[in-house]
Design a protein around this motif. Structure first.
Motif, PDB file in Angstrom:
ATOM      1  N   ARG A  85       0.352  -1.073  -0.121  1.00  0.00           N
ATOM      2  CA  ARG A  85       0.121   0.141   0.348  1.00  0.00           C
ATOM      3  C   ARG A  85       0.175   1.358   0.288  1.00  0.00           C
ATOM      4  O   ARG A  85       0.087   2.286   0.401  1.00  0.00           O
ATOM      5  CB  ARG A  85      -0.662   0.028   1.210  1.00  0.00           C
ATOM      6  CG  ARG A  85      -1.993  -1.060   0.862  1.00  0.00           C
ATOM      7  CD  ARG A  85      -3.088  -0.559   1.727  1.00  0.00           C
ATOM      8  NE  ARG A  85      -3.109  -0.469   3.312  1.00  0.00           N
ATOM      9  CZ  ARG A  85      -2.801  -2.071   3.549  1.00  0.00           C
ATOM     10  NH1 ARG A  85      -3.156  -3.089   3.096  1.00  0.00           N
ATOM     11  NH2 ARG A  85      -2.622  -1.638   5.141  1.00  0.00           N
ATOM     12  N   HIS A  98      -6.504  -7.378  -0.896  1.00  0.00           N
ATOM     13  CA  HIS A  98      -6.006  -6.519   0.556  1.00  0.00           C
ATOM     14  C   HIS A  98      -5.910  -6.649   1.686  1.00  0.00           C
ATOM     15  O   HIS A  98      -7.143  -7.210   1.893  1.00  0.00           O
ATOM     16  CB  HIS A  98      -6.768  -4.903   0.367  1.00  0.00           C
ATOM     17  CG  HIS A  98      -6.304  -4.460  -1.108  1.00  0.00           C
ATOM     18  ND1 HIS A  98      -5.177  -3.558  -1.171  1.00  0.00           N
ATOM     19  CD2 HIS A  98      -7.318  -3.959  -2.355  1.00  0.00           C
ATOM     20  CE1 HIS A  98      -5.200  -2.752  -2.788  1.00  0.00           C
ATOM     21  NE2 HIS A  98      -6.686  -3.803  -3.309  1.00  0.00           N
ATOM     22  N   TYR A 138      -6.567  -5.874   5.621  1.00  0.00           N
ATOM     23  CA  TYR A 138      -6.330  -4.305   6.507  1.00  0.00           C
ATOM     24  C   TYR A 138      -6.601  -5.089   7.916  1.00  0.00           C
ATOM     25  O   TYR A 138      -6.691  -6.084   8.182  1.00  0.00           O
ATOM     26  CB  TYR A 138      -7.600  -3.789   6.362  1.00  0.00           C
ATOM     27  CG  TYR A 138      -7.437  -2.833   5.391  1.00  0.00           C
ATOM     28  CD1 TYR A 138      -6.577  -1.923   4.898  1.00  0.00           C
ATOM     29  CD2 TYR A 138      -7.797  -3.532   3.411  1.00  0.00           C
ATOM     30  CE1 TYR A 138      -6.403  -0.873   4.027  1.00  0.00           C
ATOM     31  CE2 TYR A 138      -7.300  -2.902   2.589  1.00  0.00           C
ATOM     32  CZ  TYR A 138      -7.312  -1.438   2.636  1.00  0.00           C
ATOM     33  OH  TYR A 138      -7.445  -0.939   1.536  1.00  0.00           O
ATOM     34  N   ASP A 139      -5.596  -4.389   9.132  1.00  0.00           N
ATOM     35  CA  ASP A 139      -5.805  -4.702  10.821  1.00  0.00           C
ATOM     36  C   ASP A 139      -7.505  -3.767  10.815  1.00  0.00           C
ATOM     37  O   ASP A 139      -7.327  -2.768  11.272  1.00  0.00           O
ATOM     38  CB  ASP A 139      -4.336  -4.005  11.080  1.00  0.00           C
ATOM     39  CG  ASP A 139      -4.156  -5.111  10.644  1.00  0.00           C
ATOM     40  OD1 ASP A 139      -4.490  -6.761  10.287  1.00  0.00           O
ATOM     41  OD2 ASP A 139      -2.543  -5.077  10.789  1.00  0.00           O
ATOM     42  N   PHE A 167     -12.134   0.065   9.244  1.00  0.00           N
ATOM     43  CA  PHE A 167     -10.018   0.291   9.102  1.00  0.00           C
ATOM     44  C   PHE A 167     -10.184   1.321   9.828  1.00  0.00           C
ATOM     45  O   PHE A 167     -10.234   2.128   9.568  1.00  0.00           O
ATOM     46  CB  PHE A 167     -10.619  -0.207   7.982  1.00  0.00           C
ATOM     47  CG  PHE A 167     -10.779  -1.581   7.076  1.00  0.00           C
ATOM     48  CD1 PHE A 167     -10.204  -2.771   7.829  1.00  0.00           C
ATOM     49  CD2 PHE A 167     -11.673  -1.516   5.908  1.00  0.00           C
ATOM     50  CE1 PHE A 167     -11.135  -3.793   7.221  1.00  0.00           C
ATOM     51  CE2 PHE A 167     -11.674  -2.195   5.084  1.00  0.00           C
ATOM     52  CZ  PHE A 167     -11.608  -4.194   5.980  1.00  0.00           C
TER      53      PHE A 167
END
Length: 201
Positions: A20, A94, A96-97, A116
């Protein structure tokens, strides 16, 4: 050429870019973004004379309505949850955390959305679809940026600010898709509609 603000002559090696992440290389009015998405290196040229930009006439949207701005509650997860989502480009993913989820009500119906990290400390980003997706709003996704929740978790969820991502305008974008749990079973008649570039009115 100017890379990240530094003039470069001859050969330039961009090295390994973080997921990213991206670097802009500027040549005159042109900008070439070199980035990494879903483990793939990508090159995206941009120019102010691009027909998509010069022909842009704005994006249609629903008229703002206070009904679509609701007070919700942010529920943080014990630890951020790695969440894999698809992308506008087939075969790309993708990760994401996700730090937590939003809980709120619309017309008395309880709903929730996985959130997110947003742009800026404490801010959140929600990707979602709803019953208007593919009808009056862009089919793949819309995004909603939220201010940091209050100390008690209170957060304003204002769907009047639901916005299109770049993939709504061009097939060359790598935008993330919403996680499955963010497909709302109600019609959110608020925010931006299908762009005129995609046949919207």
């Amino acid at each position: 050429m100017v890379v990240d603000g530094t003039p470069v002559r001859g050969e330039h090696r961009f090295g390994v870019l973080p997921e990213r992440g991206g670097v802009d290389a500027v040549w005159g009015d042109a900008v070439i973004e070199v980035a990494k998405r879903g483990g793939n290196d990508i090159v995206r040229p941009r120019h102010p004379d691009a027909p998509l930009r010069t022909a842009f006439t704005g994006t249609p949207a629903y008229a703002p309505d206070p009904r679509w701005a609701v007070t919700g509650r942010y529920i943080p997860f014990d630890t951020p949850r790695p969440t894999t989502v698809g992308a506008a480009v087939e075969g790309l993913e993708h990760v994401y955390d996700a730090p937590g989820r939003l809980e709120f009500e619309l017309d008395g119906r309880p709903l929730s959305l996985t959130a997110f990290p947003g742009h800026g400390a404490g801010r959140l980003l929600v990707l979602f679809t709803d019953a208007t997706s593919g009808v009056t709003t862009y089919a793949a996704n819309r995004a909603l940026a939220l201010d940091p929740p209050a100390a008690d978790g209170t957060v304003i969820v204002d769907f009047n600010r639901a916005a299109n991502l770049p993939c709504a305008y061009t097939d060359l974008a790598t935008c993330p898709l919403p996680p499955a749990e963010n497909r709302l079973p109600v019609a959110i008649e608020a925010g931006q509609k299908i762009p005129r570039e995609r046949g919207g009115s």
